[in-house]
Design a protein around this motif. Structure first.
Motif, PDB file in Angstrom:
ATOM      1  N   GLU A  44       0.807  -1.219   0.000  1.00  0.00           N
ATOM      2  CA  GLU A  44       0.000   0.000   0.000  1.00  0.00           C
ATOM      3  C   GLU A  44       0.839   1.267   0.000  1.00  0.00           C
ATOM      4  O   GLU A  44       0.471   2.258  -0.612  1.00  0.00           O
ATOM      5  N   ASP A  45       1.977   1.234   0.688  1.00  0.00           N
ATOM      6  CA  ASP A  45       2.817   2.422   0.790  1.00  0.00           C
ATOM      7  C   ASP A  45       3.965   2.398  -0.230  1.00  0.00           C
ATOM      8  O   ASP A  45       5.032   2.953   0.010  1.00  0.00           O
ATOM      9  N   PRO A  49       3.436   5.038  -6.441  1.00  0.00           N
ATOM     10  CA  PRO A  49       1.993   4.875  -6.266  1.00  0.00           C
ATOM     11  C   PRO A  49       1.187   4.889  -7.561  1.00  0.00           C
ATOM     12  O   PRO A  49       0.131   4.273  -7.633  1.00  0.00           O
ATOM     13  N   ASP A  52       0.359   1.007 -10.113  1.00  0.00           N
ATOM     14  CA  ASP A  52      -0.277  -0.021  -9.289  1.00  0.00           C
ATOM     15  C   ASP A  52      -0.073  -1.403  -9.902  1.00  0.00           C
ATOM     16  O   ASP A  52       0.502  -1.549 -10.974  1.00  0.00           O
TER      17      ASP A  52
END
Length: 175
Positions: A44-45, A49, A52
């Motif tokens: 998630e981190d 970002p 994906d």
């Protein structure tokens, strides 16, 4: 603990045949599996970002498709379809096969088209890549870390396609 052998599996080999052909070098298999997980198990981190898991799989499947490896392309396409819902699946498959200039590519956003073009460039003509190509990715919205990860994915997938092809040739020669 037994390490997964994705490359051997993609080459259609059982564990014994894969180990025999690779000269019993488990560190190579372990390193390939670690690379696979580092690139595609996206936390998630994550530091990239915008890139994906779905986009990473699109890039990987496209790279394998362009490189002509049906087995590797199918491996990533299958994972990509698992990530997609039923509505997105046909468009994602078309992105993989049609690239930036296919119907789905032309309908995609600027960032996805730039990603697909960069994948094609790195697979087909890596020596032709210039700083202008990196600038085009940045202009399309990709950050430095995302560009590095994208390039790592393409590099890793082209490594996979060559190892899978080599293992298949070795298996045929030893049969």
């Amino acid at each position: 603990m037994t390490t997964q052998d994705t490359l051997g599996t993609l080459a259609g080999l059982d564990r014994e045949a894969s180990e025999r052909l690779r000269g019993h070098r488990p560190a190579v298999t372990e390193a390939a599996e670690a690379s696979l997980h580092a690139l595609f198990d996206v936390p998630e981190d994550d530091e990239a970002p915008g890139l994906d898991r779905r986009l990473r799989l699109v890039a990987a499947a496209r790279a394998a498709h362009v490189d002509g490896s049906d087995a590797v392309a199918a491996f990533y396409a299958e994972q990509l379809l698992e990530e997609a819902d039923d509505v997105d699946a046909p468009g994602l498959a078309e992105l993989v096969t049609g690239g930036a200039d296919g119907e789905a590519g032309r309908a995609a956003g600027r960032a996805e088209r730039a990603l697909l073009r960069h994948v094609d460039l790195l697979v087909q003509r890596p020596a032709a890549a210039t700083s202008d190509d990196l600038d085009a990715l940045a202009a399309a919205g990709w950050g430095v870390v995302e560009i590095v990860v994208l390039s790592q994915i393409v590099s890793f997938v082209t490594y996979q396609t060559r190892v899978v092809a080599g293992l298949a040739v070795l298996q045929e020669a030893s049969a």
